[in-house]
Design an enzyme around this catalytic site. Structure first.
Site, PDB file in Angstrom:
ATOM      1  N   GLN A 145       0.836  -1.200   0.000  1.00 36.98           N
ATOM      2  CA  GLN A 145       0.000   0.000   0.000  1.00 36.98           C
ATOM      3  C   GLN A 145       0.872   1.252   0.000  1.00 36.98           C
ATOM      4  O   GLN A 145       2.070   1.198   0.230  1.00 36.98           O
ATOM      5  CB  GLN A 145      -0.893  -0.010   1.243  1.00 36.98           C
ATOM      6  N   GLY A 198      -1.338 -11.884   8.838  1.00 34.80           N
ATOM      7  CA  GLY A 198      -2.061 -12.317  10.035  1.00 34.80           C
ATOM      8  C   GLY A 198      -3.032 -13.448   9.770  1.00 34.80           C
ATOM      9  O   GLY A 198      -3.305 -14.276  10.644  1.00 34.80           O
ATOM     10  N   ASP A 209      -6.622  -5.372  14.902  1.00 31.66           N
ATOM     11  CA  ASP A 209      -6.470  -3.926  14.743  1.00 31.66           C
ATOM     12  C   ASP A 209      -6.208  -3.665  13.257  1.00 31.66           C
ATOM     13  O   ASP A 209      -5.086  -3.400  12.842  1.00 31.66           O
ATOM     14  CB  ASP A 209      -5.303  -3.462  15.623  1.00 31.66           C
ATOM     15  N   SER A 210      -7.276  -3.750  12.465  1.00 31.46           N
ATOM     16  CA  SER A 210      -7.093  -3.806  11.013  1.00 31.46           C
ATOM     17  C   SER A 210      -7.608  -2.569  10.301  1.00 31.46           C
ATOM     18  O   SER A 210      -8.363  -1.776  10.852  1.00 31.46           O
ATOM     19  CB  SER A 210      -7.846  -5.029  10.463  1.00 31.46           C
ATOM     20  N   GLU A 221       2.169  -7.866  11.769  1.00 30.70           N
ATOM     21  CA  GLU A 221       1.886  -6.761  10.828  1.00 30.70           C
ATOM     22  C   GLU A 221       2.464  -7.141   9.471  1.00 30.70           C
ATOM     23  O   GLU A 221       3.642  -7.453   9.364  1.00 30.70           O
ATOM     24  CB  GLU A 221       2.515  -5.468  11.367  1.00 30.70           C
ATOM     25  N   PRO A 223      -4.943  -4.985   1.754  1.00 30.01           N
ATOM     26  CA  PRO A 223      -4.344  -5.985   2.646  1.00 30.01           C
ATOM     27  C   PRO A 223      -5.269  -6.427   3.776  1.00 30.01           C
ATOM     28  O   PRO A 223      -5.085  -7.492   4.348  1.00 30.01           O
ATOM     29  CB  PRO A 223      -3.118  -5.269   3.215  1.00 30.01           C
ATOM     30  N   HIS A 245      -7.266   3.344  20.787  1.00 27.97           N
ATOM     31  CA  HIS A 245      -6.380   2.405  21.479  1.00 27.97           C
ATOM     32  C   HIS A 245      -6.857   2.085  22.894  1.00 27.97           C
ATOM     33  O   HIS A 245      -6.665   0.963  23.371  1.00 27.97           O
ATOM     34  CB  HIS A 245      -4.939   2.925  21.436  1.00 27.97           C
TER      35      HIS A 245
END
Length: 284
Positions: A31, A138, A155-156, A106, A162, A62
């Site tokens: 990306q 992942g 946490d996407s 990641e 991706p 978060h």
């Protein structure tokens, strides 16, 4: 000449921030990665032109992805974070001395690299001795890891590019298998407001409901995400985030948080009627 970052939220809606500096741009294998600086939001990271994290409001996301499951089961020891290359989710998890291992997977090394350089606010704890980084997919990583993690945090990005495979039934099923008997899954669950986001939110919720005995959705307010109204999915084999919530136990950790608190924990599961109806009926 003024420079503005503009993101298309729908065909008819755009969101803009005045930029004081364009600090980094790069094309990874996956990306386009950019770091901008602004007077209002500080530095911010975008992937393929979509807002991921800003210095000003990152604490909201978060706080809510990490403290809600940790307060539901304060005995969590082994955690897997899928995505989260900016490091903010890991930063919050490292505040718990009781956590023994944090694996962060990641796919894009460049995201971690630029976050370390430009966003120390989120990446500051990636070198904690309990943290292991894996630069892998992942979706593949979570396969064949039965009974390994007490908590998985997805946490996407959105389900395009991706991030696409992180919203499939097979992926959620693999997460279920990788969790211990007390395991909790929290996933980025899109927004109920605009049609495109709502469609993905309903799909993700339906898939998870079909796999986990306990499956709920909770909300938070994210000023720089489309519509500002954003959701996480909460799924567990054992723990109900309301019935099993013991605020005093969580407060023993003595954590100072900026967004999360015991009242927000319960309140975030109280969804607006239109959102509840969408999730229950599977249509919008």
């Amino acid at each position: 000449m003024e420079l503005w970052y503009t993101e298309k939220h729908t065909e008819d809606v755009k969101f803009s921030i005045k930029v004081s500096n364009h600090l980094f741009t790069g094309q990874s294998d996956f990306q386009r990665v950019d770091i901008f600086e602004s007077d209002e939001f500080g530095k911010f990271l975008t992937l393929d032109g979509l807002m991921m994290v800003t210095e000003k409001d990152e604490f909201i996301y978060h706080d809510m992805i990490s403290h809600v499951p940790m307060a539901t089961n304060p005995n969590i020891k082994n955690v897997l974070v899928i995505g989260g290359g900016d490091g903010g989710t890991v930063r919050e998890l490292t505040r718990y001395p009781s956590i023994e291992k944090i694996h962060m997977v990641e796919i894009d090394k460049m995201v971690v690299h630029v976050s370390r350089e430009y966003l120390p606010i989120t990446s500051s704890k990636l070198d904690d001795p309990r943290v292991t980084l894996f630069y892998e997919d992942g979706i593949e990583f979570v396969k064949n890891k039965p009974n390994t993690y007490d908590l998985i945090l997805v946490d996407s990005t959105d389900p395009i590019g991706p991030g696409e495979g992180l919203f499939t039934r097979e992926f959620y099923r693999n997460c279920f298998e990788a969790l211990t008997e007390e395991g909790i899954l929290v996933n980025q669950n899109e927004s109920p407001y605009y049609e495109g986001d709502a469609r993905e939110m309903i799909r993700a919720s339906e898939k998870i409901k079909g796999i986990f005995p306990i499956a709920k959705v909770y909300q938070f307010h994210m000023p720089t995400y489309p519509s500002g109204h954003w959701l996480f999915g909460f799924a567990s084999k054992k723990y109900d985030p309301i019935k099993d919530f013991n605020p005093s136990k969580w407060e023993e950790f003595g954590l100072k948080t900026k967004y999360y608190n015991r009242h927000i924990h319960i309140g975030s599961f109280m969804l607006p009627t239109y959102v509840k109806e969408m999730i229950e009926s599977g249509s919008h």
